[in-house]
Scaffold this active site. Structure first.
Site, PDB file in Angstrom:
ATOM      1  N   TYR A 145       1.169  -1.117   0.331  1.00 49.77           N
ATOM      2  CA  TYR A 145      -0.054  -0.447   0.130  1.00 49.77           C
ATOM      3  C   TYR A 145       0.808   0.877   0.231  1.00 49.77           C
ATOM      4  CZ  TYR A 145      -3.290   3.189   1.418  1.00 49.77           C
ATOM      5  OH  TYR A 145      -4.323   4.146   1.905  1.00 49.77           O
ATOM      6  N   GLY A 148       3.194   1.525  -3.030  1.00 49.14           N
ATOM      7  CA  GLY A 148       2.053   1.714  -3.982  1.00 49.14           C
ATOM      8  C   GLY A 148       1.999   3.035  -4.681  1.00 49.14           C
ATOM      9  N   ASP A 272       3.341  -0.998  12.658  1.00 46.75           N
ATOM     10  CA  ASP A 272       2.397  -0.787  13.030  1.00 46.75           C
ATOM     11  C   ASP A 272       2.580   1.166  13.246  1.00 46.75           C
ATOM     12  OD1 ASP A 272      -0.607  -1.171  13.905  1.00 46.75           O
ATOM     13  OD2 ASP A 272       0.115   0.889  14.694  1.00 46.75           O
TER      14      ASP A 272
HETATM   15  N1  UDP Z   1      -6.128  -0.256  16.196  1.00 41.56           N
HETATM   16  C1  UDP Z   1      -6.111  -1.860  17.574  1.00 41.56           C
HETATM   17  N2  UDP Z   1      -7.350  -2.375  17.305  1.00 41.56           N
HETATM   18  C2  UDP Z   1      -8.381  -2.676  16.345  1.00 41.56           C
HETATM   19  C3  UDP Z   1      -7.850  -2.323  15.515  1.00 41.56           C
HETATM   20  C4  UDP Z   1      -6.750  -1.228  15.193  1.00 41.56           C
HETATM   21  O1  UDP Z   1      -5.701  -1.544  18.226  1.00 41.56           O
HETATM   22  O2  UDP Z   1      -8.727  -3.728  16.423  1.00 41.56           O
HETATM   23  C5  UDP Z   1      -4.988   0.085  15.920  1.00 41.56           C
HETATM   24  C6  UDP Z   1      -4.043  -0.107  15.182  1.00 41.56           C
HETATM   25  O3  UDP Z   1      -2.592  -0.783  15.899  1.00 41.56           O
HETATM   26  C7  UDP Z   1      -3.352   1.241  14.753  1.00 41.56           C
HETATM   27  C8  UDP Z   1      -4.493   2.491  15.027  1.00 41.56           C
HETATM   28  O4  UDP Z   1      -5.929   1.286  16.277  1.00 41.56           O
HETATM   29  O5  UDP Z   1      -2.737   1.387  15.776  1.00 41.56           O
HETATM   30  C9  UDP Z   1      -5.237   2.072  13.738  1.00 41.56           C
HETATM   31  O6  UDP Z   1      -5.920   1.082  13.211  1.00 41.56           O
HETATM   32  P1  UDP Z   1      -6.141   0.969  11.258  1.00 41.56           P
HETATM   33  O7  UDP Z   1      -5.901  -0.157  11.320  1.00 41.56           O
HETATM   34  O8  UDP Z   1      -7.672   1.628  12.086  1.00 41.56           O
HETATM   35  O9  UDP Z   1      -5.323   1.898  10.330  1.00 41.56           O
HETATM   36  P2  UDP Z   1      -3.922   2.694  10.357  1.00 41.56           P
HETATM   37  O10 UDP Z   1      -4.087   3.808  10.717  1.00 41.56           O
HETATM   38  O11 UDP Z   1      -3.044   1.387  10.965  1.00 41.56           O
HETATM   39  O12 UDP Z   1      -3.869   2.594   9.024  1.00 41.56           O
END
Ligand code: UDP
Length: 307
Positions: A145, A148, A272
């Site tokens: 992603y 890309g 992350d």
């Molecule tokens: N996250 C979490 N629990 C969940 C889903 C996401 O704690 O069930 C955390 C994830 O590890 C990240 C943040 O929330 O730190 C945002 O994640 P998301 O997948 O929404 O988007 P990102 O900003 O990482 O692309």
């Protein structure tokens, strides 16, 4: 003035809000989507409108429509979705950008690329300004992603320099709101569904990582402003600079829903990002744009939708 507008990824979360707004402002809208993460349910009220046309198609293949403006949104955006078929994700960004740019070149249209805060990777500068070049792991699970989208930005600026293509590039930070999918996998829909069903709230890592959440109506407003501002290319950050830890988001959702769920800790996914917050000085200055919806208000609206 009525314009003919193509929205790739128009059946998705942000795309469907964008199509709706463009139509309400009197434009003709063609929505191109392969329905990988998008859904016709998102467009149910639009398909009856004479100025709206849905085409099922994939931006990895060339497309041609007589349009004045192209918004290129097509790409899965949730880590869960874009990591399912990473090769498809990279191709969607790369080939989708080429095909949108070729169409713009052929038709003399203006083309806007929705890039992402992910181009900053695990940022070493905080908050992130547009001139920060990022810290992306090119071989990690998010790279399909991130890289890309970075390649797409490169192509946009090369088409602009080489062919004079009229481009706009925005970098969208975390956006949330109604019409996100329940099973989308991103933090807001996950926490809301878990809270509403009184299931454990799945906090990844220690929950001290931060994000800055922008309500979808604010994001869409910025996209339209960017498209219709003259003598500007971007990239411009679009997001809400109000920064929260993920734990705070969980607590706010628990409070608003009055849920009995408890918070449990799950492993932090690879790569992350630890902190993320946009510097939006450029958007304020060049677009006269500022997000209006607070996280609390936006979450209330989103929770009402999920209920
Ligand atoms: N996250 C979490 N629990 C969940 C889903 C996401 O704690 O069930 C955390 C994830 O590890 C990240 C943040 O929330 O730190 C945002 O994640 P998301 O997948 O929404 O988007 P990102 O900003 O990482 O692309």
């Amino acid at each position: 003035m009525k314009k003919k507008v193509l929205v790739t990824g128009g059946a998705g979360f942000i795309g469907s809000h964008l199509c709706r707004r463009l139509l309400s402002e009197g434009n003709e809208v063609i929505c191109l989507d392969n329905l990988y993460t998008g859904s016709l349910d998102n467009l149910a009220d639009l398909t009856v409108q004479p100025d709206f046309r849905f085409v099922k198609g994939d931006v990895r293949e060339a497309f041609d429509y007589k349009v004045d403006q192209i918004y290129n949104l097509a790409c899965p955006a949730s880590p869960l979705d874009y990591q399912r078929d990473p090769v498809a994700t990279a191709n969607t960004s790369y080939l989708g950008a080429i095909h949108a740019l070729e169409l713009a070149r052929k038709r003399g249209a203006r083309v806007l690329q929705t890039s992402t805060s992910e181009v900053y990777g695990e940022p070493l500068i905080h908050p992130q300004k547009e001139d920060y070049r990022g810290n992306v792991n090119p071989i990690g699970i998010r790279a399909c992603y991130d890289e890309g989208k970075r390649m797409a930005e490169t192509l946009f600026f090369d088409y602009h320099r080489q062919y004079g293509t009229d481009i706009r590039v925005v970098r969208i930070f975390n956006t949330y709101g109604p019409r996100m999918r329940q099973e989308d996998g991103r933090v807001v829909p996950n926490f809301i569904m878990e809270a509403l069903e009184n299931k454990d709230i799945t906090l990844y890592g220690d929950g001290n990582q931060t994000r800055s959440f922008c309500y979808v109506s604010d994001t869409v407003g910025a996209l339209i402003r960017m498209m219709n501002t003259e003598d500007i290319t971007g990239p411009i950050n679009i997001g809400n600079p109000e920064e929260h830890t993920v734990r705070e988001v969980a607590e706010m959702i628990l409070e608003i829903t009055g849920s009995a769920s408890r918070i449990i800790h799950c492993p932090l996914p690879q790569d992350d990002p630890t902190r993320r917050r946009p510097d939006i000085s450029l958007a304020r200055k060049q677009l006269g744009w500022n997000p209006q919806v607070t996280l609390r208000k936006g979450l209330e609206e989103t929770i009402a939708f999920f209920r």
